[in-house]
Design a protein around this motif. Structure first.
Motif, PDB file in Angstrom:
ATOM      1  N   ARG A   1       0.800  -1.225   0.100  1.00 59.09           N
ATOM      2  CA  ARG A   1       0.003  -0.013   0.095  1.00 59.09           C
ATOM      3  C   ARG A   1       0.757   1.352  -0.077  1.00 59.09           C
ATOM      4  N   TRP A   2       0.329   2.299  -0.336  1.00 57.56           N
ATOM      5  CA  TRP A   2       1.001   3.441  -0.291  1.00 57.56           C
ATOM      6  C   TRP A   2       0.969   4.069   1.152  1.00 57.56           C
ATOM      7  N   ALA A   3       2.002   4.600   1.685  1.00 56.56           N
ATOM      8  CA  ALA A   3       2.201   5.074   2.731  1.00 56.56           C
ATOM      9  C   ALA A   3       2.306   6.541   2.830  1.00 56.56           C
ATOM     10  N   ILE A   4       1.494   7.333   3.619  1.00 51.43           N
ATOM     11  CA  ILE A   4       1.722   8.762   3.766  1.00 51.43           C
ATOM     12  C   ILE A   4       2.754   9.049   5.049  1.00 51.43           C
ATOM     13  N   ASP A   5       3.945   9.715   4.937  1.00 51.75           N
ATOM     14  CA  ASP A   5       4.856   9.954   5.828  1.00 51.75           C
ATOM     15  C   ASP A   5       4.685  11.412   6.295  1.00 51.75           C
ATOM     16  N   THR A   6       4.931  11.501   7.625  1.00 48.59           N
ATOM     17  CA  THR A   6       4.934  12.893   8.014  1.00 48.59           C
ATOM     18  C   THR A   6       6.040  13.060   9.213  1.00 48.59           C
ATOM     19  N   GLY A   7       6.568  14.106   9.364  1.00 42.56           N
ATOM     20  CA  GLY A   7       7.558  14.090  10.173  1.00 42.56           C
ATOM     21  C   GLY A   7       8.343  15.487  10.119  1.00 42.56           C
ATOM     22  N   LEU A   8       9.527  15.512  10.837  1.00 44.61           N
ATOM     23  CA  LEU A   8      10.116  16.993  10.819  1.00 44.61           C
ATOM     24  C   LEU A   8      11.479  16.769   9.982  1.00 44.61           C
ATOM     25  N   GLN A   9      11.558  18.403   9.311  1.00 44.69           N
ATOM     26  CA  GLN A   9      12.945  18.400   8.403  1.00 44.69           C
ATOM     27  C   GLN A   9      13.730  19.549   8.960  1.00 44.69           C
ATOM     28  N   LEU A  10      14.921  19.269   9.232  1.00 45.55           N
ATOM     29  CA  LEU A  10      15.540  20.446   9.434  1.00 45.55           C
ATOM     30  C   LEU A  10      16.736  20.710   8.110  1.00 45.55           C
ATOM     31  N   ASN A  11      16.682  22.090   7.910  1.00 47.34           N
ATOM     32  CA  ASN A  11      17.740  22.336   6.807  1.00 47.34           C
ATOM     33  C   ASN A  11      18.741  23.209   7.299  1.00 47.34           C
ATOM     34  N   TRP A  12      19.941  23.019   7.279  1.00 49.54           N
ATOM     35  CA  TRP A  12      20.854  23.701   8.001  1.00 49.54           C
ATOM     36  C   TRP A  12      21.935  24.244   6.572  1.00 49.54           C
ATOM     37  N   PHE A  13      21.656  25.496   6.693  1.00 48.78           N
ATOM     38  CA  PHE A  13      22.401  26.125   5.447  1.00 48.78           C
ATOM     39  C   PHE A  13      23.943  26.633   5.781  1.00 48.78           C
ATOM     40  N   LEU A  14      24.791  25.814   5.120  1.00 49.76           N
ATOM     41  CA  LEU A  14      26.303  26.088   5.530  1.00 49.76           C
ATOM     42  C   LEU A  14      26.768  27.376   4.880  1.00 49.76           C
ATOM     43  N   SER A  15      26.154  27.384   3.511  1.00 49.19           N
ATOM     44  CA  SER A  15      26.496  28.621   2.789  1.00 49.19           C
ATOM     45  C   SER A  15      25.332  28.868   1.682  1.00 49.19           C
ATOM     46  N   SER A  16      25.620  29.897   0.929  1.00 54.01           N
ATOM     47  CA  SER A  16      24.577  30.210  -0.051  1.00 54.01           C
ATOM     48  C   SER A  16      24.369  28.860  -1.052  1.00 54.01           C
ATOM     49  N   ARG A  17      25.246  28.198  -1.039  1.00 46.80           N
ATOM     50  CA  ARG A  17      25.297  27.029  -2.063  1.00 46.80           C
ATOM     51  C   ARG A  17      25.412  25.859  -1.467  1.00 46.80           C
ATOM     52  N   SER A  18      25.338  25.491  -0.312  1.00 40.76           N
ATOM     53  CA  SER A  18      25.546  24.382   0.303  1.00 40.76           C
ATOM     54  C   SER A  18      24.488  24.209   1.356  1.00 40.76           C
ATOM     55  N   GLN A  19      23.944  22.957   1.703  1.00 36.50           N
ATOM     56  CA  GLN A  19      23.186  22.893   3.026  1.00 36.50           C
ATOM     57  C   GLN A  19      23.157  21.312   3.290  1.00 36.50           C
ATOM     58  N   VAL A  20      22.608  21.000   4.726  1.00 35.89           N
ATOM     59  CA  VAL A  20      22.631  19.794   5.266  1.00 35.89           C
ATOM     60  C   VAL A  20      21.260  19.602   5.581  1.00 35.89           C
ATOM     61  N   LYS A  21      20.620  18.609   4.976  1.00 32.67           N
ATOM     62  CA  LYS A  21      19.138  18.236   5.366  1.00 32.67           C
ATOM     63  C   LYS A  21      18.914  17.029   6.261  1.00 32.67           C
ATOM     64  N   ILE A  22      18.313  17.181   7.327  1.00 35.90           N
ATOM     65  CA  ILE A  22      17.874  15.926   8.306  1.00 35.90           C
ATOM     66  C   ILE A  22      16.633  15.894   8.256  1.00 35.90           C
ATOM     67  N   GLN A  23      15.991  14.611   7.811  1.00 33.63           N
ATOM     68  CA  GLN A  23      14.509  14.395   7.987  1.00 33.63           C
ATOM     69  C   GLN A  23      14.226  13.120   8.537  1.00 33.63           C
ATOM     70  N   VAL A  24      13.112  13.248   9.673  1.00 34.75           N
ATOM     71  CA  VAL A  24      12.737  12.176  10.291  1.00 34.75           C
ATOM     72  C   VAL A  24      11.043  11.782  10.151  1.00 34.75           C
TER      73      VAL A  24
END
Lengths: 130, 289
Positions: B144-167
């Motif tokens: 079946r299709w699952a609908i995921d919901t949670g939190l996402q953190l975007n950490w912008f290291l510079s204007s051209r780079s970032q780290v994304k963490i998602q749970v």
């Protein structure tokens, strides 16, 4: 606006000088002016001509670093005063780094917006579909 | 010696000009639509699952001050500053894309083949009297299709780079588990003084044990020989993506993209999986409306 910038610049310049005196590295003074850039909206690019000023107690090989890129390097210098074009889109910390990649001094140039923001950071990369 | 400097010496000014192109920034309260045209393929690691050709790939984005929709991610950013953005995010679990042609991730990809090929041949070398080691995905209980919901953190290291963490956690009780992602991406200009841009993304997906077992486990619901029942642990799937683009005009950009994801042992050891990785490649042109 320029008057406001100068006021901010002088205040932060003084603050940094005090910090630099406590620094164990040989840099006695490091400043970048202006220390703030006002754009119309957050996300707009700020282009400014920055004045970089530093001096140390002994001759050094150092580079000025912005986002890991060397903007300018000096060899065997005890002081420097240069004017450089700088572009930034977000608050950026500039650093003086020696040849051993040690950060000797830093200074932040802050970006502020005069209008409500029209742009925001994307939360997915442009090519995340692939 | 000046090692790296902007191309043009701009006049001294405090107020920056708004510019057309804003890397990693997006205009708010505006629908952004583009279509990529070209040729590519997304491999399907499932037994009996055909690779999916890619010809037309649309992209739809809308960002408000807080609300956003970005190619299937529906989110609300409740904390934003220059370095961090914390958002509640919801999306359809993309793992089902391997099991169903009509997953939203595949639906706009115009091709003649299905993700699951109902005409595929039976597993070769399997004698009728023997229990096959692999199970064709069309012979098992539909996922079946699952609908995921949670939190996402975007950490912008510079204007051209970032780290994304998602749970994320599935809210419709399909697999009753969690999944997460940690990703770093960075844009760069491989050839200075040209508009050629590139981007590298590295990261990993983590699936909880219950998610792995829902999609890749085999049990009595699948109506196969009990000797093929399979249950395993959680999975960590590292991946790398490389993209390169060359803008021809405001609307058109030539680009190529390739991604490689290594599947964790708990997934690739499943009887319904025959590949140890998932590869996507595409070359074409993107048109922005």
């Amino acid at each position: 606006m320029y008057f406001k910038m100068i006021v901010i610049g002088c205040f932060l310049h003084l603050t940094f000088s005090i910090n630099a005196a406590e620094f164990k590295h040989p840099i006695l003074h490091f400043s970048i002016k202006p220390v703030a850039c006002i754009v119309k909206q957050m996300g707009d690019e700020c282009k400014l001509t920055a004045t970089i000023n530093w001096h140390s107690e002994k001759a050094l090989d150092v580079c000025l670093i912005q986002d890991k890129l060397a903007l300018k390097c000096w060899q065997n210098a005890t002081s420097a005063r240069n004017v450089l074009p700088v572009q930034l889109r977000s608050t950026t910390t500039f650093a003086l780094r020696n040849k051993n990649n040690q950060i000797l001094a830093t200074q932040r140039v802050k970006i502020s917006a005069t209008k409500p923001k029209k742009y925001r950071r994307r939360l997915r990369s442009d090519w995340s579909l692939f | 010696m000046i090692l790296s400097l902007p191309n043009a010496l701009a006049e001294t000014k405090i107020i920056g000009d708004a510019i057309e192109q804003k890397e990693n920034y997006i205009a708010i309260d505006k629908i952004h639509f583009s279509i990529a045209l070209g040729a590519g393929v997304k491999t399907n690691p499932l037994v009996g699952g055909d690779n999916i050709p890619l010809f037309i790939v649309p992209s739809l984005k809308y960002y408000g001050e807080n609300f956003y929709f970005d190619n299937g991610d529906l989110g609300y950013s409740f904390f934003q500053n220059e370095q961090l953005t914390l958002s509640a995010v919801s999306r359809i679990n993309s793992e089902n894309a391997y099991f169903s042609r009509w997953h939203p991730k595949n639906i706009f990809i115009f091709s003649s083949a299905s993700g699951v090929n109902v005409d595929s041949e039976q597993i070769p070398d399997a004698e009728p009297s023997e229990i096959p080691e692999r199970i064709d995905v069309k012979n098992i209980h539909a996922r079946r299709w699952a609908i995921d919901t949670g939190l996402q953190l975007n950490w912008f290291l510079s204007s051209r780079s970032q780290v994304k963490i998602q749970v994320l956690h599935d809210i419709n009780g399909v697999y009753d588990g969690f999944n997460g992602r940690v990703e770093y991406f960075r844009q760069f200009s491989p050839i200075k003084s040209t508009p050629f841009t590139a981007q590298i993304t590295i990261g990993f997906d983590w699936f909880s044990q219950s998610m792995v077992n829902y999609y890749y486990g085999i049990n009595n619901k699948d109506n196969v020989d009990s000797a093929l029942y399979y249950q395993s642990g959680s999975a960590l799937n590292p991946y790398i993506k490389l993209h390169a683009g060359y803008p021809l005009s405001k609307q058109w950009t030539l680009f190529s993209a390739i991604s490689y994801k290594a599947l964790a042992a708990s997934i690739k050891d499943s009887p319904i999986v025959e590949a140890s990785n998932n590869i996507t490649g595409f070359i074409g042109a993107n048109y922005v409306f």
